[in-house]
Structures are given as C-alpha cells and as structure tokens.
Design a protein around this motif. Sequence first.
Motif, PDB file in Angstrom:
ATOM      1  N   ALA A   1       0.831  -1.206   0.000  1.00  0.00           N
ATOM      2  CA  ALA A   1       0.000   0.000   0.000  1.00  0.00           C
ATOM      3  C   ALA A   1       0.862   1.252   0.000  1.00  0.00           C
ATOM      4  CB  ALA A   1      -0.927  -0.016   1.212  1.00  0.00           C
ATOM      5  N   ASP A   2       2.031   1.210   0.642  1.00  0.00           N
ATOM      6  CA  ASP A   2       2.930   2.366   0.671  1.00  0.00           C
ATOM      7  C   ASP A   2       3.662   2.546  -0.649  1.00  0.00           C
ATOM      8  OD1 ASP A   2       2.418   3.255   3.267  1.00  0.00           O
ATOM      9  OD2 ASP A   2       3.825   1.822   4.131  1.00  0.00           O
ATOM     10  N   GLY A   3       3.910   1.445  -1.337  1.00  0.00           N
ATOM     11  CA  GLY A   3       4.705   1.498  -2.552  1.00  0.00           C
ATOM     12  C   GLY A   3       5.539   0.231  -2.676  1.00  0.00           C
ATOM     13  N   PRO A   4       6.453   0.186  -3.652  1.00  0.00           N
ATOM     14  CA  PRO A   4       7.254  -1.018  -3.860  1.00  0.00           C
ATOM     15  C   PRO A   4       8.323  -1.198  -2.788  1.00  0.00           C
ATOM     16  CG  PRO A   4       7.957   0.722  -5.346  1.00  0.00           C
ATOM     17  CD  PRO A   4       6.741   1.238  -4.644  1.00  0.00           C
ATOM     18  N   LEU A   5       8.474  -2.421  -2.316  1.00  0.00           N
ATOM     19  CA  LEU A   5       9.516  -2.748  -1.346  1.00  0.00           C
ATOM     20  C   LEU A   5      10.465  -3.774  -1.964  1.00  0.00           C
ATOM     21  CD1 LEU A   5       7.502  -3.130   1.995  1.00  0.00           C
ATOM     22  CD2 LEU A   5       8.855  -1.172   1.223  1.00  0.00           C
ATOM     23  N   PRO A   6      11.748  -3.710  -1.607  1.00  0.00           N
ATOM     24  CA  PRO A   6      12.686  -4.711  -2.115  1.00  0.00           C
ATOM     25  C   PRO A   6      12.446  -6.062  -1.461  1.00  0.00           C
ATOM     26  CG  PRO A   6      13.776  -3.290  -0.531  1.00  0.00           C
ATOM     27  CD  PRO A   6      12.411  -2.714  -0.743  1.00  0.00           C
ATOM     28  N   LYS A   7      12.796  -7.115  -2.168  1.00  0.00           N
ATOM     29  CA  LYS A   7      12.684  -8.454  -1.598  1.00  0.00           C
ATOM     30  C   LYS A   7      13.675  -9.379  -2.294  1.00  0.00           C
ATOM     31  CE  LYS A   7       9.219 -10.563  -4.666  1.00  0.00           C
ATOM     32  NZ  LYS A   7       7.920 -11.271  -4.735  1.00  0.00           N
ATOM     33  N   ILE A   8      13.933 -10.510  -1.667  1.00  0.00           N
ATOM     34  CA  ILE A   8      14.771 -11.544  -2.272  1.00  0.00           C
ATOM     35  C   ILE A   8      13.904 -12.325  -3.253  1.00  0.00           C
ATOM     36  CG2 ILE A   8      16.178 -13.584  -1.814  1.00  0.00           C
ATOM     37  CD1 ILE A   8      16.683 -12.475   0.994  1.00  0.00           C
ATOM     38  N   SER A   9      14.414 -12.562  -4.448  1.00  0.00           N
ATOM     39  CA  SER A   9      13.633 -13.272  -5.462  1.00  0.00           C
ATOM     40  C   SER A   9      13.468 -14.740  -5.073  1.00  0.00           C
ATOM     41  CB  SER A   9      14.309 -13.165  -6.825  1.00  0.00           C
ATOM     42  OG  SER A   9      15.506 -13.915  -6.839  1.00  0.00           O
ATOM     43  N   ARG A  10      12.537 -15.437  -5.744  1.00  0.00           N
ATOM     44  CA  ARG A  10      12.295 -16.842  -5.451  1.00  0.00           C
ATOM     45  C   ARG A  10      13.517 -17.712  -5.733  1.00  0.00           C
ATOM     46  NH1 ARG A  10       6.148 -18.006  -7.721  1.00  0.00           N
ATOM     47  NH2 ARG A  10       5.061 -16.574  -6.280  1.00  0.00           N
ATOM     48  N   ASP A  11      14.347 -17.265  -6.678  1.00  0.00           N
ATOM     49  CA  ASP A  11      15.548 -18.051  -6.978  1.00  0.00           C
ATOM     50  C   ASP A  11      16.743 -17.631  -6.132  1.00  0.00           C
ATOM     51  OD1 ASP A  11      16.091 -15.610  -8.089  1.00  0.00           O
ATOM     52  OD2 ASP A  11      16.382 -16.343 -10.142  1.00  0.00           O
ATOM     53  N   GLY A  12      16.496 -16.771  -5.110  1.00  0.00           N
ATOM     54  CA  GLY A  12      17.550 -16.424  -4.163  1.00  0.00           C
ATOM     55  C   GLY A  12      18.363 -15.191  -4.509  1.00  0.00           C
ATOM     56  N   ARG A  13      18.054 -14.507  -5.581  1.00  0.00           N
ATOM     57  CA  ARG A  13      18.807 -13.301  -5.932  1.00  0.00           C
ATOM     58  C   ARG A  13      18.447 -12.171  -4.972  1.00  0.00           C
ATOM     59  NH1 ARG A  13      17.623 -11.088 -10.843  1.00  0.00           N
ATOM     60  NH2 ARG A  13      15.543 -12.051 -10.754  1.00  0.00           N
ATOM     61  N   LYS A  14      19.470 -11.409  -4.574  1.00  0.00           N
ATOM     62  CA  LYS A  14      19.277 -10.341  -3.585  1.00  0.00           C
ATOM     63  C   LYS A  14      19.518  -8.968  -4.226  1.00  0.00           C
ATOM     64  CE  LYS A  14      20.671 -13.282   0.284  1.00  0.00           C
ATOM     65  NZ  LYS A  14      21.571 -13.448   1.439  1.00  0.00           N
ATOM     66  N   PRO A  15      18.732  -7.967  -3.823  1.00  0.00           N
ATOM     67  CA  PRO A  15      18.890  -6.628  -4.409  1.00  0.00           C
ATOM     68  C   PRO A  15      20.308  -6.074  -4.290  1.00  0.00           C
ATOM     69  CG  PRO A  15      16.821  -6.757  -3.213  1.00  0.00           C
ATOM     70  CD  PRO A  15      17.560  -8.039  -2.933  1.00  0.00           C
ATOM     71  N   TRP A  16      20.985  -6.342  -3.175  1.00  0.00           N
ATOM     72  CA  TRP A  16      22.297  -5.736  -2.993  1.00  0.00           C
ATOM     73  C   TRP A  16      23.304  -6.284  -4.005  1.00  0.00           C
ATOM     74  CZ3 TRP A  16      27.274  -7.202  -1.692  1.00  0.00           C
ATOM     75  CH2 TRP A  16      27.479  -8.527  -1.282  1.00  0.00           C
ATOM     76  N   GLN A  17      23.065  -7.469  -4.520  1.00  0.00           N
ATOM     77  CA  GLN A  17      23.950  -8.032  -5.532  1.00  0.00           C
ATOM     78  C   GLN A  17      23.475  -7.707  -6.949  1.00  0.00           C
ATOM     79  OE1 GLN A  17      23.454 -12.024  -4.021  1.00  0.00           O
ATOM     80  NE2 GLN A  17      25.532 -12.058  -3.155  1.00  0.00           N
ATOM     81  N   VAL A  18      22.163  -7.815  -7.188  1.00  0.00           N
ATOM     82  CA  VAL A  18      21.626  -7.581  -8.529  1.00  0.00           C
ATOM     83  C   VAL A  18      21.799  -6.129  -8.956  1.00  0.00           C
ATOM     84  CG1 VAL A  18      19.524  -7.609  -9.937  1.00  0.00           C
ATOM     85  CG2 VAL A  18      19.982  -9.467  -8.316  1.00  0.00           C
ATOM     86  N   TYR A  19      21.587  -5.188  -8.028  1.00  0.00           N
ATOM     87  CA  TYR A  19      21.651  -3.773  -8.368  1.00  0.00           C
ATOM     88  C   TYR A  19      23.051  -3.173  -8.208  1.00  0.00           C
ATOM     89  CZ  TYR A  19      16.527  -3.996  -8.165  1.00  0.00           C
ATOM     90  OH  TYR A  19      15.202  -4.315  -8.380  1.00  0.00           O
ATOM     91  N   ALA A  20      24.011  -3.993  -7.804  1.00  0.00           N
ATOM     92  CA  ALA A  20      25.368  -3.491  -7.587  1.00  0.00           C
ATOM     93  C   ALA A  20      26.049  -3.184  -8.914  1.00  0.00           C
ATOM     94  CB  ALA A  20      26.183  -4.510  -6.802  1.00  0.00           C
ATOM     95  N   ARG A  21      26.968  -2.243  -8.874  1.00  0.00           N
ATOM     96  CA  ARG A  21      27.814  -1.986 -10.034  1.00  0.00           C
ATOM     97  C   ARG A  21      28.937  -3.023 -10.036  1.00  0.00           C
ATOM     98  NH1 ARG A  21      29.845   1.689 -13.705  1.00  0.00           N
ATOM     99  NH2 ARG A  21      32.076   1.430 -14.056  1.00  0.00           N
ATOM    100  N   PRO A  22      29.072  -3.815 -11.086  1.00  0.00           N
ATOM    101  CA  PRO A  22      30.122  -4.844 -11.107  1.00  0.00           C
ATOM    102  C   PRO A  22      31.509  -4.231 -11.223  1.00  0.00           C
ATOM    103  CG  PRO A  22      29.019  -4.737 -13.221  1.00  0.00           C
ATOM    104  CD  PRO A  22      28.241  -3.839 -12.309  1.00  0.00           C
ATOM    105  N   VAL A  23      32.467  -4.921 -10.650  1.00  0.00           N
ATOM    106  CA  VAL A  23      33.868  -4.505 -10.758  1.00  0.00           C
ATOM    107  C   VAL A  23      34.491  -5.247 -11.940  1.00  0.00           C
ATOM    108  CG1 VAL A  23      36.113  -4.472  -9.609  1.00  0.00           C
ATOM    109  CG2 VAL A  23      34.017  -4.059  -8.282  1.00  0.00           C
ATOM    110  N   PRO A  24      35.120  -4.537 -12.853  1.00  0.00           N
ATOM    111  CA  PRO A  24      35.704  -5.211 -14.023  1.00  0.00           C
ATOM    112  C   PRO A  24      36.709  -6.284 -13.617  1.00  0.00           C
ATOM    113  CG  PRO A  24      35.681  -2.837 -14.333  1.00  0.00           C
ATOM    114  CD  PRO A  24      35.314  -3.072 -12.901  1.00  0.00           C
TER     115      PRO A  24
END
Length: 414
Positions: free
Chosen positions: A163-186
């Motif tokens: 009701a407040d808006g979108p909240l982050p969550k861990i996906s069903r396959d275990g992916r986490k926002p802190w890893q998915v949205y991170a900038r990768p290091v070359p």
Amino acid sequence: MVAKIAANGSGPIRHSDEDSGGLAGRLLAAAALLVVLVYGGTLAWLLLSDDRLAGEPVVHVALAPEEPVAPESPAEEETQTPLAEITPDEQEPPEGDVADLSADEQALLDAARNLDGGGETEGEVRIVGAESVSGDGGEETGSEGEVIRLDPVPDPALVEQTADGPLPKISRDGRKPWQVYARPVPSGTQSDRRIALVVSGMGISESATAHAIKVLPPEVTLSFAPYGAGLQEWIARARAAGHEVLLELPMEPFGYPQNDPGPHTLLTGGNTDENISRLEWLMSRFTGYTGVMNYQGARFTTSASALTPVMGALGARGLLYVDNGASARSLAPELAEKAGMPAVQATRIVDPVQNPEVIATSLDTLEDVAREKGSAVGVASGFPVTVDALVQWAASLKDEGYVLVPVTAIATDN
C-alpha cells in the motif's frame, strides 16, 4: 394670407402660415437626420473596422533585440544565468517540499542553489578498470574489454508491491537486491588499495544531484534521501551514468526532537511495529537501491533493542547496510553480522566541514588506510565544493596505485 383658386371653380383654398412653417420644419429635421446618419456611419466604420488602412501601404518595423552582455566574471555569470535554464536532455524532476528538511540537508540545498547547474569536466577522468568515467553514462569498457552497463530498474522479481509502494525483496531463486543492483567490478581490477566513496544527500537539490551524477566517476556510490521529488527518475539517471545507489534512513540522533532528521525517523522510543512501519514507508520511496545508509542516528545505532529488529527486516529483504561512520559506538556492523547481512562501516567522513584543506586531508587518510588494510570507505556530502574536489582527486588515483570501486565491492571483499 395666400389664396389659390380651386380647379373646379368652387372657390379659393386657403393655407395658413402655420401649415407652411410645419412643412419646412419637417424638411429641415429630415436633412439633419440624414447628415447625422452619414457622419455617424463614417465614424463607426473608422472605429470598428478590422483594417482601417486597407488598401494603404503599411511598413512593419521590428527592432532587433539587444545583444546579451557577456559577464565580466564567473560570479557575475551566476547571478545572470538562472539555474532552471538547462538543455532538454538535462531536464530534471521538480524540486519537492523541503519544509521538513534537517539543518544539514537545508544547508546542502542552500549551497546547491548557488551551483551553476552542472558544468563539464575538463577532459576525461581515468580510473583503473574503466575506459570512460566522465559520469555522462553510456557503455564503459573494462580493462579486459568487457562492457559495463547497469540494467534498468526495478527487476520485477525483486519487488513486493504494498500500500505504501514497492519494497525490495529476495527473489524466489535467491537473488538479492544488494547483488543484482550493484555496479560490477571489471575483471582484472586490483584487489588491494581499493577505495570506495559514497556521496550522500542526493535527491534534495536538483542542481547538486544533477552535478554529482554528471561529473563524478561512475564507481562512486550515490546515496539518496527519501524526501526528494521524482526520486525514481533520479535513480534511473544515476544508474544510466553508471552509479549504484543507496537509500538513506533517518535515525534518531542525540538531541531529538530539537535535532530532527525528518519525517518517519526511526526512534528508540518507538515500539518495533511502529519502527518497522516507518522503515517500510522509507524503503518504498523508490526502487533499485543496493542497500541503505543511516542518516544521523548516533542514538538509534547505539540501542541494540531498537536497531536489532530493523537489521533483521533489512537482512530479510536482501539489502546491504552502510554505516556512515559518524558514531564510533554504532552497533550496526555487529548486529548486521548477527542478522546474516552484508555491512560496511565507513572509514572517515570526508567533509565534516566545507574546507578544501580538510577534504584533502580526509582523502589522504583514505589512501593511508587503503594502503595499510587493503581498502577504505569514505562518506561525503553532495556539496559542490566536495564533489569537485572528489573529481580532481579521483583523476590522480591511478598514478598513485589506488583504485576506485563501488561500496558493494568492499562488502564483497569482506
């Protein structure tokens, strides 16, 4: 009296002087009415006609505008050039209501209002592991030719609609926002002498936010306050320029409420349900962030009873926690570890005061710590003087043997 003999000879017909005078009066009145109609009609035509000069040659004269006078000094230019005049591809979302800002955030806004809307950097800043880090977005090529591009957000699998808006969550396959949205290091980036920078207070001032996105190297992590307008648009722009982002959580400082970080501040006096409700409101302001960073909170971060459930809620949503380093007594790193979530504690606040010498000393300290311990994290504000100092400093890192990385890379190393 005038007499006239009738045709039938019956006798004279007589007209009085009064009848003759009446006829003359009527003729005179008719003539006067005719004159009035003629002149009145002519006057009405002149006044009401759309083109009074129809048929006449008309010359339209347009005066050329005066040439703008070039300012004699940069200061003069700032007073004559409105900050709102920006090119279409640099248009920004409208500035929101800032009535509830803290003193620190208001100071940032006031400083940003004096900024010239985001100038160009002179030349390109070169950092190890990235070909182009001018901050203008687009593709970047790593040291081994790989292309670095941050995907648009949000990832639907990482969003819980509330009701407040979108909240982050861990996906069903275990992916986490802190890893998915991170900038990768070359790949091939050196593993030692790593320095991460987090620039905070983004989203409050349009000019300061646009300037930071434009000129800072994309390895710099940008932290957004939850109170700005058009935050999701800012996140899209920041990520398009290569920056991973954080959400700032206002937490109770000492001296509250006289020192008030803003609405929905997490409080030591609030019960768990209330603080979690406030936390979810804050987290719903935008999507696509890798984690959160405390804003103030010297009192809240030293209260285990208040901070523990918050850390548990953040960890359950797959987020990173960054402690801004303002409080040496903060329990956040310890409680984050217990909650099984990644956490990073800042080494130093880069600009505790807006002084170029203090900023330079802080950056030297980050280099010293990175040389001795392998990595260091600095947190800076979005003040223009700080941002410009960071740009100049980053340009020399490669020659000094250091590498700039996003803050998520430090969490991965740990």
